[in-house]
Design an enzyme around this catalytic site. Structure first.
Site, PDB file in Angstrom:
ATOM      1  N   ASN A  12       0.865  -1.184   0.000  1.00  0.00           N
ATOM      2  CA  ASN A  12       0.000   0.000   0.000  1.00  0.00           C
ATOM      3  C   ASN A  12       0.900   1.232   0.000  1.00  0.00           C
ATOM      4  O   ASN A  12       1.489   1.577   1.022  1.00  0.00           O
ATOM      5  CB  ASN A  12      -0.889  -0.047   1.260  1.00  0.00           C
ATOM      6  CG  ASN A  12      -1.731   1.200   1.418  1.00  0.00           C
ATOM      7  OD1 ASN A  12      -1.836   2.018   0.504  1.00  0.00           O
ATOM      8  ND2 ASN A  12      -2.347   1.352   2.588  1.00  0.00           N
ATOM      9  N   LYS A  14       0.096   4.277  -0.333  1.00  0.00           N
ATOM     10  CA  LYS A  14      -0.561   5.463   0.259  1.00  0.00           C
ATOM     11  C   LYS A  14      -0.344   6.692  -0.629  1.00  0.00           C
ATOM     12  O   LYS A  14      -0.244   6.545  -1.854  1.00  0.00           O
ATOM     13  CB  LYS A  14      -0.071   5.668   1.698  1.00  0.00           C
ATOM     14  CG  LYS A  14      -0.262   4.401   2.547  1.00  0.00           C
ATOM     15  CD  LYS A  14      -0.124   4.632   4.033  1.00  0.00           C
ATOM     16  CE  LYS A  14      -0.328   3.319   4.771  1.00  0.00           C
ATOM     17  NZ  LYS A  14      -0.335   3.465   6.230  1.00  0.00           N
ATOM     18  N   HIS A 102      -9.778   1.382   4.706  1.00  0.00           N
ATOM     19  CA  HIS A 102      -8.515   1.518   5.448  1.00  0.00           C
ATOM     20  C   HIS A 102      -8.754   2.444   6.644  1.00  0.00           C
ATOM     21  O   HIS A 102      -9.544   3.391   6.551  1.00  0.00           O
ATOM     22  CB  HIS A 102      -7.428   2.087   4.526  1.00  0.00           C
ATOM     23  CG  HIS A 102      -6.065   2.036   5.150  1.00  0.00           C
ATOM     24  ND1 HIS A 102      -5.647   2.964   6.075  1.00  0.00           N
ATOM     25  CD2 HIS A 102      -5.052   1.158   5.015  1.00  0.00           C
ATOM     26  CE1 HIS A 102      -4.421   2.645   6.474  1.00  0.00           C
ATOM     27  NE2 HIS A 102      -4.037   1.558   5.845  1.00  0.00           N
ATOM     28  N   GLU A 104      -7.120   4.818   7.776  1.00  0.00           N
ATOM     29  CA  GLU A 104      -6.893   6.240   7.495  1.00  0.00           C
ATOM     30  C   GLU A 104      -8.122   6.846   6.816  1.00  0.00           C
ATOM     31  O   GLU A 104      -8.456   8.009   7.038  1.00  0.00           O
ATOM     32  CB  GLU A 104      -5.619   6.396   6.634  1.00  0.00           C
ATOM     33  CG  GLU A 104      -4.370   6.166   7.488  1.00  0.00           C
ATOM     34  CD  GLU A 104      -3.168   5.629   6.752  1.00  0.00           C
ATOM     35  OE1 GLU A 104      -3.126   5.648   5.514  1.00  0.00           O
ATOM     36  OE2 GLU A 104      -2.226   5.165   7.447  1.00  0.00           O
ATOM     37  N   GLU A 174      -5.749  -4.795  10.684  1.00  0.00           N
ATOM     38  CA  GLU A 174      -4.722  -3.785  10.913  1.00  0.00           C
ATOM     39  C   GLU A 174      -5.014  -3.036  12.210  1.00  0.00           C
ATOM     40  O   GLU A 174      -5.817  -2.088  12.213  1.00  0.00           O
ATOM     41  CB  GLU A 174      -4.687  -2.787   9.757  1.00  0.00           C
ATOM     42  CG  GLU A 174      -4.357  -3.407   8.417  1.00  0.00           C
ATOM     43  CD  GLU A 174      -3.730  -2.375   7.475  1.00  0.00           C
ATOM     44  OE1 GLU A 174      -2.637  -2.642   6.965  1.00  0.00           O
ATOM     45  OE2 GLU A 174      -4.324  -1.303   7.275  1.00  0.00           O
ATOM     46  N   GLY A 180       2.252   2.391  10.908  1.00  0.00           N
ATOM     47  CA  GLY A 180       3.213   3.477  10.762  1.00  0.00           C
ATOM     48  C   GLY A 180       3.908   3.860  12.056  1.00  0.00           C
ATOM     49  O   GLY A 180       4.555   4.902  12.146  1.00  0.00           O
ATOM     50  N   SER A 220       3.105  -2.016  10.408  1.00  0.00           N
ATOM     51  CA  SER A 220       4.558  -2.075  10.610  1.00  0.00           C
ATOM     52  C   SER A 220       5.160  -3.435  10.231  1.00  0.00           C
ATOM     53  O   SER A 220       6.075  -3.920  10.903  1.00  0.00           O
ATOM     54  CB  SER A 220       4.927  -1.694  12.043  1.00  0.00           C
ATOM     55  OG  SER A 220       4.543  -0.352  12.305  1.00  0.00           O
TER      56      SER A 220
HETATM   57  P1  PGA Z   1       2.582   0.428   7.732  1.00  0.00           P
HETATM   58  O1  PGA Z   1       1.119   0.618   7.062  1.00  0.00           O
HETATM   59  O2  PGA Z   1       3.133  -0.865   7.190  1.00  0.00           O
HETATM   60  O3  PGA Z   1       3.366   1.624   7.289  1.00  0.00           O
HETATM   61  O4  PGA Z   1       2.381   0.359   9.204  1.00  0.00           O
HETATM   62  C1  PGA Z   1       0.247  -0.462   6.880  1.00  0.00           C
HETATM   63  C2  PGA Z   1      -1.059   0.036   6.307  1.00  0.00           C
HETATM   64  O5  PGA Z   1      -1.540   1.100   6.737  1.00  0.00           O
HETATM   65  O6  PGA Z   1      -1.659  -0.589   5.399  1.00  0.00           O
END
Ligand code: PGA
Length: 259
Positions: A12, A14, A102, A104, A174, A180, A220
């Protein structure tokens, strides 16, 4: 990871990479992945909308077996929805997987369970596979609320689907506190929630759907922790954010998940 289900490793990206940078990254990913080590793994990359066409062109011209993915979609096929992208538009670019709901999008852009359910159905209608994200906040986890939160999102998102659709889709667990942040759920904690998700799918949609739905872990994920996660019986892959922007690390994550 069960041998019956092919693992799916999804990158992803982003809101990162211009279309020119995306071309560079996808080329490097394809050079870095050792085909002999990833024949048992499905891989998808999810560039921003502006880079989809460029990445599609590279994947198809070089016959690279990485699936194209998107990060979001609206639920209508067309209409007066300024700034939105329809599932139909994505399907025309040979997009195979669409991330839906997601955290976010839920937290920063007000996506509700109802919107997520409509998007999941629309992605199926356009012939693509949804990767539906679920996950709890740190406060919810500390208050013992992981299971009700995750199962509530799951049940709302899958409402109205038939068992074949449910069995063919992907759910990404998640935990929001792990995204992140560098904090990963332990493999045992991630396994426990992924097993709970699978059990709920089996009881609501039948054991066949529960046995074939793919459950990814996200938050992560890196080269250093993918092995422990993939060793768990109910974790069928990973949704990788930050580490997917590094082509060499992403290739190592793919290789490890298939070995
Ligand atoms: P990350 O993001 O691996 O940077 O923690 C995962 C995600 O939000 O899909």
């Amino acid at each position: 990871m069960s041998t019956a289900r092919r693992p799916l490793i999804s990158g992803n990206w982003k809101m990162n990479l211009t279309h020119l940078e995306a071309i560079h990254v996808i080329q490097k990913v394809s050079y870095s992945i050792d085909p002999g080590r990833y024949s048992h793994v499905d891989v998808s990359v999810h560039p921003p909308f502006t880079a989809l066409r460029s990445v599609q062109t590279v994947l198809e011209a070089d016959d690279i077996s990485i699936a194209l993915g998107a990060q979001n979609a609206h639920w209508e096929p067309s209409g007066a929805y300024t700034g939105e992208i329809s599932p139909l538009m994505l399907a025309k670019l040979n997009v195979r997987y669409v991330i839906v709901g997601h955290s976010e999008r839920r937290q920063l852009f007000g996506e509700t369970d109802d919107m997520v359910a409509r998007k999941v159905a629309a992605v199926f209608k356009a012939g693509m596979t949804p990767i539906m994200c679920v996950g709890e906040t740190l406060e919810e986890r500390e208050a013992g609320g992981t299971e009700p939160r995750v199962l509530g999102q799951l049940q709302a998102g899958l409402a109205g689907l038939n068992p074949e659709q449910v069995g063919s889709m992907v759910v990404a667990y998640e935990p929001i506190w792990a995204i992140g942040t560098g904090r990963t759920a332990t493999p045992d904690d991630a396994q426990a929630v992924c097993a709970t998700i699978r059990a709920a799918v089996s009881s609501d949609h039948g054991s066949q759907a529960g046995g074939s739905i793919r459950v990814q872990y996200g938050g992560s994920v890196k080269r250093s922790n993918i092995g422990g996660l993939m060793a768990q019986p109910d974790i069928d892959g990973a949704l990788v954010g930050g580490a997917s922007l590094d082509p060499v690390e992403f290739a190592e994550i793919v290789a490890f998940s298939g070995s």
